[in-house]
Motif scaffolding. Structure first.
Motif, PDB file in Angstrom:
ATOM      1  N   LYS A  45      29.441  68.642  64.938  1.00  0.00           N
ATOM      2  CA  LYS A  45      29.045  68.072  66.223  1.00  0.00           C
ATOM      3  C   LYS A  45      27.752  67.284  66.091  1.00  0.00           C
ATOM      4  N   LEU A  46      26.788  67.856  65.355  1.00  0.00           N
ATOM      5  CA  LEU A  46      25.514  67.169  65.148  1.00  0.00           C
ATOM      6  C   LEU A  46      25.709  65.882  64.357  1.00  0.00           C
ATOM      7  N   LEU A  47      26.565  65.947  63.328  1.00  0.00           N
ATOM      8  CA  LEU A  47      26.850  64.742  62.546  1.00  0.00           C
ATOM      9  C   LEU A  47      27.485  63.663  63.416  1.00  0.00           C
ATOM     10  N   ALA A  48      28.387  64.081  64.276  1.00  0.00           N
ATOM     11  CA  ALA A  48      29.047  63.124  65.174  1.00  0.00           C
ATOM     12  C   ALA A  48      28.035  62.517  66.142  1.00  0.00           C
ATOM     13  N   GLU A  49      27.130  63.366  66.660  1.00  0.00           N
ATOM     14  CA  GLU A  49      26.102  62.868  67.573  1.00  0.00           C
ATOM     15  C   GLU A  49      25.160  61.917  66.862  1.00  0.00           C
ATOM     16  N   ASP A  50      24.770  62.263  65.616  1.00  0.00           N
ATOM     17  CA  ASP A  50      23.893  61.381  64.847  1.00  0.00           C
ATOM     18  C   ASP A  50      24.565  60.039  64.572  1.00  0.00           C
ATOM     19  N   GLU A  51      25.855  60.090  64.235  1.00  0.00           N
ATOM     20  CA  GLU A  51      26.590  58.854  63.968  1.00  0.00           C
ATOM     21  C   GLU A  51      26.681  58.001  65.225  1.00  0.00           C
ATOM     22  N   LEU A  52      26.866  58.672  66.373  1.00  0.00           N
ATOM     23  CA  LEU A  52      26.935  57.952  67.641  1.00  0.00           C
ATOM     24  C   LEU A  52      25.613  57.270  67.942  1.00  0.00           C
ATOM     25  N   ASP A  54      23.284  56.488  65.687  1.00  0.00           N
ATOM     26  CA  ASP A  54      23.083  55.443  64.682  1.00  0.00           C
ATOM     27  C   ASP A  54      23.802  54.152  65.061  1.00  0.00           C
ATOM     28  N   ASN A  55      24.947  54.290  65.686  1.00  0.00           N
ATOM     29  CA  ASN A  55      25.750  53.124  66.055  1.00  0.00           C
ATOM     30  C   ASN A  55      25.338  52.507  67.389  1.00  0.00           C
ATOM     31  N   GLU A  56      24.395  53.144  68.070  1.00  0.00           N
ATOM     32  CA  GLU A  56      23.897  52.575  69.323  1.00  0.00           C
ATOM     33  C   GLU A  56      23.232  51.231  69.041  1.00  0.00           C
ATOM     34  N   ASP A  57      23.373  50.325  69.957  1.00  0.00           N
ATOM     35  CA  ASP A  57      22.746  49.019  69.813  1.00  0.00           C
ATOM     36  C   ASP A  57      21.426  49.010  70.571  1.00  0.00           C
ATOM     37  N   LEU A 101      12.659  43.359  66.629  1.00  0.00           N
ATOM     38  CA  LEU A 101      13.926  44.088  66.717  1.00  0.00           C
ATOM     39  C   LEU A 101      15.115  43.145  66.541  1.00  0.00           C
ATOM     40  N   LYS A 102      15.015  41.940  67.066  1.00  0.00           N
ATOM     41  CA  LYS A 102      16.080  40.952  66.863  1.00  0.00           C
ATOM     42  C   LYS A 102      16.251  40.643  65.377  1.00  0.00           C
ATOM     43  N   ASP A 103      15.129  40.470  64.686  1.00  0.00           N
ATOM     44  CA  ASP A 103      15.185  40.171  63.255  1.00  0.00           C
ATOM     45  C   ASP A 103      15.699  41.366  62.460  1.00  0.00           C
ATOM     46  N   LEU A 104      15.323  42.566  62.871  1.00  0.00           N
ATOM     47  CA  LEU A 104      15.816  43.776  62.196  1.00  0.00           C
ATOM     48  C   LEU A 104      17.320  43.918  62.400  1.00  0.00           C
ATOM     49  N   LYS A 105      17.764  43.680  63.602  1.00  0.00           N
ATOM     50  CA  LYS A 105      19.191  43.767  63.920  1.00  0.00           C
ATOM     51  C   LYS A 105      20.003  42.748  63.136  1.00  0.00           C
ATOM     52  N   ASP A 106      19.456  41.543  62.975  1.00  0.00           N
ATOM     53  CA  ASP A 106      20.174  40.464  62.287  1.00  0.00           C
ATOM     54  C   ASP A 106      20.010  40.526  60.769  1.00  0.00           C
ATOM     55  N   GLY A 107      19.240  41.496  60.264  1.00  0.00           N
ATOM     56  CA  GLY A 107      19.109  41.672  58.830  1.00  0.00           C
ATOM     57  C   GLY A 107      18.066  40.801  58.159  1.00  0.00           C
ATOM     58  N   ARG A 108      17.243  40.102  58.946  1.00  0.00           N
ATOM     59  CA  ARG A 108      16.218  39.249  58.345  1.00  0.00           C
ATOM     60  C   ARG A 108      15.073  40.072  57.755  1.00  0.00           C
ATOM     61  N   VAL A 109      14.894  41.288  58.274  1.00  0.00           N
ATOM     62  CA  VAL A 109      13.950  42.242  57.691  1.00  0.00           C
ATOM     63  C   VAL A 109      14.649  43.593  57.613  1.00  0.00           C
ATOM     64  N   PHE A 151      13.621  49.315  74.785  1.00  0.00           N
ATOM     65  CA  PHE A 151      14.681  48.580  74.096  1.00  0.00           C
ATOM     66  C   PHE A 151      15.717  49.503  73.454  1.00  0.00           C
ATOM     67  N   MET A 152      15.520  50.812  73.540  1.00  0.00           N
ATOM     68  CA  MET A 152      16.460  51.773  72.958  1.00  0.00           C
ATOM     69  C   MET A 152      16.163  53.155  73.521  1.00  0.00           C
ATOM     70  N   THR A 153      17.072  54.088  73.311  1.00  0.00           N
ATOM     71  CA  THR A 153      16.854  55.449  73.774  1.00  0.00           C
ATOM     72  C   THR A 153      15.868  56.163  72.845  1.00  0.00           C
ATOM     73  N   LYS A 154      15.319  57.273  73.323  1.00  0.00           N
ATOM     74  CA  LYS A 154      14.423  58.073  72.492  1.00  0.00           C
ATOM     75  C   LYS A 154      15.154  58.570  71.244  1.00  0.00           C
ATOM     76  N   GLN A 155      16.416  58.942  71.435  1.00  0.00           N
ATOM     77  CA  GLN A 155      17.211  59.428  70.302  1.00  0.00           C
ATOM     78  C   GLN A 155      17.417  58.323  69.267  1.00  0.00           C
ATOM     79  N   LYS A 156      17.646  57.105  69.736  1.00  0.00           N
ATOM     80  CA  LYS A 156      17.833  55.983  68.816  1.00  0.00           C
ATOM     81  C   LYS A 156      16.541  55.692  68.060  1.00  0.00           C
ATOM     82  N   LEU A 157      15.403  55.739  68.743  1.00  0.00           N
ATOM     83  CA  LEU A 157      14.123  55.493  68.080  1.00  0.00           C
ATOM     84  C   LEU A 157      13.867  56.561  67.020  1.00  0.00           C
ATOM     85  N   ALA A 158      14.140  57.818  67.362  1.00  0.00           N
ATOM     86  CA  ALA A 158      13.969  58.908  66.397  1.00  0.00           C
ATOM     87  C   ALA A 158      14.869  58.694  65.184  1.00  0.00           C
ATOM     88  N   SER A 159      16.090  58.229  65.430  1.00  0.00           N
ATOM     89  CA  SER A 159      17.032  57.962  64.351  1.00  0.00           C
ATOM     90  C   SER A 159      16.545  56.825  63.460  1.00  0.00           C
TER      91      SER A 159
END
Length: 284
Positions: A45-52, A54-57, A101-109, A151-159
């Motif tokens: 369950k934790l792995l599934a939550e972490d994967e979810l 991680d996949n958050e935008d 964050l835009k550059d991180l998302k697009d892979g520039r950094v 720009f993201m949830t607390k869980q996403k930032l922690a991830s």
């Protein structure tokens, strides 16, 4: 009816004890199996939550840069080093984080490194705060984390922090490093001296970029330091024919926001105007 012999009674008692022991062992094995299954289920369950998570935008669409903020973004996109002078409430940090964050998302950094010195404003002394070194620093990074969390949830930032894609640090912790494929966001640079500005900027690899954000009017530090931001700006910019400050270095850009760009409200904007007027008049 004949009585049971002593040996028969003994064998019967042994049989009962053995049977009871078997039942106890079976119950123990069953309980252990259930605990293991429970741990496995919780782990999955934790792995599934972490994967979810991680996949958050990132939530970037809500931010609409103002004209002044667009100058920051232009320099961030075209120059390796960007200097931003701006008063309180103009959105320097928000704009820088959004573009990074835009550059991180697009892979520039591959990483965003947010640096801020743990300045002791007024009587807010770091050494007297309770908790560990990490907890003390987290206190000073709290406001910056709150901007990321728009720009993201607390869980996403922690991830993202756990994955090393977003990092918070102080200048001393970055000594000796080279920043590869990294957006270095250095905030409140007016609170550090020239040597600290040099420490950070000279470690930027050609694959990375850095933005220096500061305000000459925000000098609240309890222990007065030389303004490394102002000295760096004076060294790398000039006043053009129209009276605007511009960069005179080919790899660097400069953007300036004033109190008219303040987005917090009328009072905050007016406070900024008053201190800008005082600075223009040469007042202390």
């Amino acid at each position: 009816m004949s009585r049971k012999s002593n040996s028969q009674r003994s064998r019967g008692q042994e049989s009962q004890q053995f049977s009871g022991c078997n039942r106890s062992e079976r119950r123990g094995r069953k309980a252990k199996k259930l605990r293991e299954e429970s741990k496995c289920t919780k782990g999955m369950k934790l792995l599934a939550e972490d994967e979810l998570v991680d996949n958050e935008d990132y939530s970037l669409d809500w931010f609409k840069p103002t004209e002044g903020q667009q100058d920051i973004i232009y320099s961030m996109c075209t120059d390796q080093l960007t200097m931003v002078q701006g008063g309180s409430g103009v959105g320097k940090s928000t704009t820088a984080i959004w573009q990074a964050l835009k550059d991180l998302k697009d892979g520039r950094v591959k990483q965003i490194l947010f640096i801020k010195t743990p300045s002791e404003d007024g009587s807010d002394m770091v050494g007297f705060l309770s908790g560990s070194e990490s907890e003390k620093l987290n206190t000073h990074m709290c406001a910056m984390r709150s901007i990321f969390e728009t720009f993201m949830t607390k869980q996403k930032l922690a991830s993202e922090e756990k994955a090393g894609r977003i990092k918070f640090g102080i200048p001393n912790f970055e000594a000796g490093k080279t920043f590869y494929k990294t957006w270095v966001l250095f905030d409140e640079v007016q609170k550090v001296n020239e040597s600290v500005v040099k420490l950070i900027t000279e470690r930027v690899h050609e694959s990375s970029k850095v933005i220096l954000m500061g305000d000459r009017g925000q000098r609240y530090a309890n222990k007065y330091r030389d303004d490394g931001f102002s000295s760096f700006v004076d060294m790398t910019t000039e006043i053009d024919e129209e009276g605007y400050r511009v960069s005179c270095e080919p790899l660097m850009g400069y953007a300036e926001l004033t109190s008219k760009d303040n987005m917090r409200g009328a009072l905050s904007k007016r406070i900024g105007e008053l201190y800008e007027e005082k600075e223009d008049q040469g007042g202390d």
